[in-house]
Design a protein around this motif. Structure first.
Motif, PDB file in Angstrom:
ATOM      1  N   SER A  38      35.503 -71.970 -40.336  1.00  0.00           N
ATOM      2  CA  SER A  38      36.559 -73.045 -39.589  1.00  0.00           C
ATOM      3  C   SER A  38      37.706 -73.320 -40.749  1.00  0.00           C
ATOM      4  O   SER A  38      37.672 -73.015 -42.134  1.00  0.00           O
ATOM      5  N   ALA A  39      39.004 -74.468 -41.269  1.00  0.00           N
ATOM      6  CA  ALA A  39      39.329 -74.263 -41.805  1.00  0.00           C
ATOM      7  C   ALA A  39      40.204 -75.565 -41.728  1.00  0.00           C
ATOM      8  O   ALA A  39      40.668 -75.241 -40.196  1.00  0.00           O
ATOM      9  N   THR A  40      40.715 -76.222 -42.706  1.00  0.00           N
ATOM     10  CA  THR A  40      41.356 -77.378 -42.651  1.00  0.00           C
ATOM     11  C   THR A  40      42.736 -77.476 -44.354  1.00  0.00           C
ATOM     12  O   THR A  40      42.096 -76.942 -45.238  1.00  0.00           O
ATOM     13  N   ASP A  41      44.102 -77.736 -43.830  1.00  0.00           N
ATOM     14  CA  ASP A  41      44.813 -77.179 -44.640  1.00  0.00           C
ATOM     15  C   ASP A  41      46.137 -78.323 -44.633  1.00  0.00           C
ATOM     16  O   ASP A  41      45.914 -78.451 -43.607  1.00  0.00           O
ATOM     17  N   ILE A  42      46.047 -78.137 -45.337  1.00  0.00           N
ATOM     18  CA  ILE A  42      47.624 -79.126 -45.306  1.00  0.00           C
ATOM     19  C   ILE A  42      48.782 -78.445 -45.740  1.00  0.00           C
ATOM     20  O   ILE A  42      48.623 -77.034 -45.568  1.00  0.00           O
ATOM     21  N   SER A  43      50.182 -78.632 -44.655  1.00  0.00           N
ATOM     22  CA  SER A  43      50.795 -77.750 -44.305  1.00  0.00           C
ATOM     23  C   SER A  43      51.689 -78.425 -44.388  1.00  0.00           C
ATOM     24  O   SER A  43      52.279 -79.470 -43.917  1.00  0.00           O
ATOM     25  N   ALA A  44      53.171 -77.576 -45.061  1.00  0.00           N
ATOM     26  CA  ALA A  44      54.152 -77.737 -45.305  1.00  0.00           C
ATOM     27  C   ALA A  44      55.282 -76.749 -44.545  1.00  0.00           C
ATOM     28  O   ALA A  44      54.781 -76.203 -43.565  1.00  0.00           O
ATOM     29  N   VAL A 101      50.980 -72.476 -45.754  1.00  0.00           N
ATOM     30  CA  VAL A 101      49.797 -73.012 -45.774  1.00  0.00           C
ATOM     31  C   VAL A 101      48.678 -72.359 -46.928  1.00  0.00           C
ATOM     32  O   VAL A 101      49.506 -71.502 -47.424  1.00  0.00           O
ATOM     33  N   ASN A 102      47.897 -72.339 -47.050  1.00  0.00           N
ATOM     34  CA  ASN A 102      46.377 -71.325 -48.485  1.00  0.00           C
ATOM     35  C   ASN A 102      46.214 -70.495 -48.312  1.00  0.00           C
ATOM     36  O   ASN A 102      46.231 -69.826 -46.522  1.00  0.00           O
ATOM     37  N   ASP A 103      46.381 -69.360 -48.558  1.00  0.00           N
ATOM     38  CA  ASP A 103      46.352 -67.596 -48.484  1.00  0.00           C
ATOM     39  C   ASP A 103      44.560 -68.083 -47.647  1.00  0.00           C
ATOM     40  O   ASP A 103      44.066 -66.991 -47.422  1.00  0.00           O
ATOM     41  N   PRO A 115      40.223 -64.507 -48.229  1.00  0.00           N
ATOM     42  CA  PRO A 115      40.869 -64.664 -48.960  1.00  0.00           C
ATOM     43  C   PRO A 115      41.655 -63.100 -49.337  1.00  0.00           C
ATOM     44  O   PRO A 115      40.690 -62.167 -49.131  1.00  0.00           O
ATOM     45  N   GLY A 116      42.703 -63.223 -50.087  1.00  0.00           N
ATOM     46  CA  GLY A 116      43.719 -62.334 -50.024  1.00  0.00           C
ATOM     47  C   GLY A 116      44.594 -62.196 -51.715  1.00  0.00           C
ATOM     48  O   GLY A 116      44.936 -61.405 -52.197  1.00  0.00           O
ATOM     49  N   GLY A 117      44.280 -63.117 -52.927  1.00  0.00           N
ATOM     50  CA  GLY A 117      44.601 -63.385 -54.113  1.00  0.00           C
ATOM     51  C   GLY A 117      46.263 -63.633 -53.367  1.00  0.00           C
ATOM     52  O   GLY A 117      47.119 -63.519 -54.713  1.00  0.00           O
ATOM     53  N   ARG A 118      46.255 -63.829 -52.402  1.00  0.00           N
ATOM     54  CA  ARG A 118      48.049 -64.129 -52.342  1.00  0.00           C
ATOM     55  C   ARG A 118      48.298 -66.270 -52.426  1.00  0.00           C
ATOM     56  O   ARG A 118      47.154 -67.082 -53.003  1.00  0.00           O
TER      57      ARG A 118
END
Length: 400
Positions: free
Chosen positions: A181-187, A212-214, A220-223
């Motif tokens: 699961s993941a929760t992130d702030i989106s723009a 969103v974040n990487d 994870p991909g280092g982006r």
């Protein structure tokens, strides 16, 4: 004494209503309200909080930009998209909406990463031994957007405009509920293209970018971050009350009916005295004085040739003086228009119609002899009184 009474009566007859541009009058027993609408297309009346709400729903496609975009075919990365929103326009140019966006994301992930893998190899990638598997996961995104209707902001409000372009931007919370699961702030940022189907319904094409974040896709991909592009087509329903009224200024003119009735009584007394003098002069064998009416001014609304009730009442007082005065006197009814509005040809026709309206009222409504009146018109003229263009939308009746 007779001359003083005559002057007072004719002063009342010469007084006409000063009609505001684009005015609509609502008359009561003791007052007249004139509503002057602004011609500025950028100014509107502010509506109440429960005005200008809308709901929208749309469907389309989206593509996620993750770690292995080059290894996966573009078509395999496309997935369905759903938008449902409720919002409000505070002005024709500025609004907000709260939106649900979601459904499914498709992409690619490394074998063994457990990042929402479907277990199906990405074909033709990785040489000997596949090292990527197809990826799929469900998500939802709740976000607030600030809307800016560029068509209304730049070109002025037009409720019947067929196409409106709105830019928007906002923030939200984007979540993947399944493991990992993941929760992130989106723009968000995008363009909303609206096509008017009716006063209540729009067809929309919404083009939106989301960031969103990487780690949102579980790998994870280092982006610096990942994103999504969404295109949906849908409908927007606008609840009543919808739209905006032009800004206006309300002027209330209070008048006293008792004063008008008193002036009418004075006019009747003056007419009786005038008749008595004429009879006395006739018995004396000659007329020593000829009584004629003073000039009369009637004002019209912009672009109109219809007489108001107050103007008709004033013309009735003028008609009494004409009929009781010199029967050989001829009066010219001259129409005018405001040169600052309308074309030359339109002002010519409008000034003629205004003169004809006064002529018809005096003859047909108050019984003035046609032989005592003649019509003239001047078309559009510069400001004739007090540098006020409203006083040029007039008809002046004066003795030759």
């Amino acid at each position: 004494m007779i001359r003083k009474t005559l002057i007072a009566a004719l002063a009342l007859a010469a007084a006409g209503p000063v009609c505001a541009q684009d005015a609509q009058a609502a008359q009561g027993a003791d007052a007249t309200e004139s509503v002057e609408y602004s011609s500025d297309k950028y100014k509107v009346e502010t509506n109440r909080f429960w005005s200008n709400w809308f709901v929208s729903v749309g469907g389309g496609a989206q593509v996620y930009f993750g770690n292995h975009d080059k290894q996966a075919d573009f078509g395999d990365r496309l997935s369905g998209a759903l938008d449902v929103a409720v919002g409000k326009w505070f002005t024709p140019g500025i609004g907000v909406r709260f939106m649900y966006s979601g459904l499914t994301v498709k992409g690619a992930t490394q074998k063994g990463a457990l990042a929402h893998s479907t277990g199906e190899d990405v074909p033709g990638k990785g040489g000997n031994g596949y090292w990527l598997e197809k990826q799929k996961f469900n998500y939802f995104n709740f976000h607030f957007d600030a809307l800016f209707n560029l068509s209304n902001l730049l070109c002025g409000y037009n409720e019947k405009r067929v196409y409106n372009l709105s830019a928007y931007g906002g923030l939200g919370v984007m979540k993947v509920s399944e493991e990992p699961s993941a929760t992130d702030i989106s723009a968000h940022f995008g363009l909303l293209n609206s096509f008017r189907l009716s006063s209540a319904l729009d067809l929309n094409l919404d083009l939106r970018g989301t960031m969103v974040n990487d780690e949102f896709d579980g790998e994870p991909g280092g982006r610096g971050g990942e994103g999504m592009f969404t295109a949906t087509i849908g409908l927007t329903y606008k609840f009543k009350p919808r739209g905006w009224d032009r800004s206006k200024t309300v002027t209330r003119l209070v008048y006293n009916n008792d004063e008008i009735n008193a002036m009418r009584e004075k006019l009747n007394l003056m007419s009786e005295e005038n008749a008595r003098l004429k009879e006395a002069l006739a018995r004396g064998g000659q007329e020593r004085e000829k009584i004629v009416a003073a000039a009369n001014l009637v004002i019209f609304e912009i672009g109109k040739s219809k007489l108001s009730n107050l103007s008709r009442a004033n013309l009735g007082l003028l008609a009494e003086v004409i009929k009781q005065g010199d029967p050989n006197a001829v009066y010219t009814v001259t129409g005018y228009a405001d040169k600052g509005t309308g074309s030359k040809g339109l002002n010519e026709r409008l000034s003629k119609k205004r003169a004809e309206a006064v002529f018809d009222c005096l003859v047909n409504e108050y019984g003035v002899n046609k032989s005592q009146l003649k019509i003239d018109y001047k078309g559009g003229v510069d400001n004739m009184f007090y540098d006020d263009p409203r006083l040029s939308r007039a008809v002046i009746t004066r003795s030759n």
